[in-house]
Scaffold this motif. Structure first.
Motif, PDB file in Angstrom:
ATOM      1  N   PHE A   1      34.775  42.410  38.734  1.00 37.36           N
ATOM      2  CA  PHE A   1      33.455  42.128  38.303  1.00 37.36           C
ATOM      3  C   PHE A   1      32.586  43.045  39.225  1.00 37.36           C
ATOM      4  O   PHE A   1      31.401  43.520  38.571  1.00 37.36           O
ATOM      5  N   MET A   2      32.772  43.384  40.657  1.00 33.03           N
ATOM      6  CA  MET A   2      32.182  44.207  41.394  1.00 33.03           C
ATOM      7  C   MET A   2      32.413  45.791  41.066  1.00 33.03           C
ATOM      8  O   MET A   2      31.612  46.647  41.300  1.00 33.03           O
ATOM      9  N   PHE A   3      33.675  46.054  40.892  1.00 33.21           N
ATOM     10  CA  PHE A   3      33.945  47.343  40.793  1.00 33.21           C
ATOM     11  C   PHE A   3      34.869  47.892  39.561  1.00 33.21           C
ATOM     12  O   PHE A   3      35.083  48.938  39.417  1.00 33.21           O
ATOM     13  N   ARG A   4      34.872  46.976  38.672  1.00 38.05           N
ATOM     14  CA  ARG A   4      35.721  47.260  37.262  1.00 38.05           C
ATOM     15  C   ARG A   4      36.947  47.908  37.634  1.00 38.05           C
ATOM     16  O   ARG A   4      37.528  48.764  37.015  1.00 38.05           O
ATOM     17  N   THR A   5      37.716  47.393  38.695  1.00 33.42           N
ATOM     18  CA  THR A   5      39.139  47.627  38.900  1.00 33.42           C
ATOM     19  C   THR A   5      39.938  46.404  39.416  1.00 33.42           C
ATOM     20  O   THR A   5      39.184  45.758  40.022  1.00 33.42           O
ATOM     21  N   ARG A   6      41.263  46.381  39.072  1.00 33.16           N
ATOM     22  CA  ARG A   6      41.896  45.198  39.757  1.00 33.16           C
ATOM     23  C   ARG A   6      43.257  45.936  40.683  1.00 33.16           C
ATOM     24  O   ARG A   6      44.096  45.354  40.968  1.00 33.16           O
TER      25      ARG A   6
END
Length: 276
Positions: free
Chosen positions: A234-239
């Motif tokens: 949600f902060m960086f759009r990556t997991r």
């Protein structure tokens, strides 16, 4: 509904409109798209959170279904007496999430297609800063709600600061909205399930921040559960944990999320409720 009107309603960015128009051409019609449309239409007005089943995980199939179903949902809102302003704000999430996908991946798509399912089953409404998904709860809290009561689930779109005034205004709108448009589904409380309700945030952010103000409105419900990459997404759009060293540290919250991830301490998803 013409394409221009459709794309304005959904707030589709100019750079994404050609691809969306291509999805609506007859040549892109498929059995999977038809199945998705049939499934969503059957769910319309059921307020069910049950899994949809094994239809497809193809984001563009779902986006095509959403585009085709939008006029039906607009009419559904109209029959409920929902204002066009609320309808537009609700379905602007489509364009917003396409934009987020382009920003995260550099091209057209809809990674967060599943987030939009409640919009297209008639459960989600944007009321000011917050979105609310109407559904029967499975939780019981003495004096507040019992399993089966109607509870709007609060969701936080990526649409600006989460200021106390904006949240107050949204909650006021929600009280009036649900009593007006769903008098047969009385609500006394709203709930939220989010990484923002991880107790770690309140413990490590200044108490005068917008997020702490938001979190402190809620009474904890149940126990948090681990989700190692929720905050990263949600902060960086990556997991992808391999990207941690290259992610921007340009805010207190982002630095907090990255520092915790680097320690290997998993983020948690917390739940809470507040009285409406």
């Amino acid at each position: 509904m013409g394409l221009d009107e459709l794309f304005r309603l959904l707030d589709v960015a100019v750079e994404d409109r050609v691809e969306c128009a291509n999805l609506l051409s007859e040549s892109t019609r498929s059995a999977d798209v038809d199945h998705a449309i049939e499934t969503l239409t059957a769910r319309l007005g059921s307020y069910s959170q049950d899994p949809l089943g094994a239809i497809t995980q193809d984001p563009l199939v779902w986006l095509t279904a959403f585009l085709r179903l939008t006029p039906i949902l607009v009419n559904w809102h109209r029959r409920l007496g929902v204002s066009l302003e609320v309808t537009r704000a609700t379905f602007a999430d489509v364009g917003r999430n396409i934009t987020i996908h382009r920003r995260a991946h550099g091209g057209f798509g809809l990674e967060t297609w599943d987030w939009l399912i409640p919009h297209y089953t008639g459960m989600m409404f944007a009321l000011g800063r917050l979105n609310y998904m109407l559904h029967p709860t499975k939780e019981t809290v003495d004096g507040v709600m019992v399993a089966g009561d109607w509870v709007p689930g609060i969701h936080i779109p990526e649409s600006g600061p989460l200021t106390p005034q904006a949240v107050d205004d949204s909650l006021v709108q929600a009280r009036a909205f649900f009593s007006t448009h769903f008098p047969d589904k009385p609500v006394a409380a709203a709930a939220c399930v989010s990484w923002l309700l991880d107790p770690y945030l309140v413990e490590h952010l200044p108490e005068d921040t917008n997020i702490v103000s938001f979190v402190c409105r809620f009474t904890a419900l149940g126990r948090p559960y681990d989700d190692a990459t929720a905050a990263l997404f949600f902060m960086f759009r990556t997991r992808d944990l391999r990207k941690l060293p290259d992610l921007p540290r340009d805010s207190t919250l982002r630095r907090l999320v990255l520092d915790r991830a680097l320690t290997g301490d998993p983020w948690q998803i917390g739940s809470g409720y507040l009285r409406l």
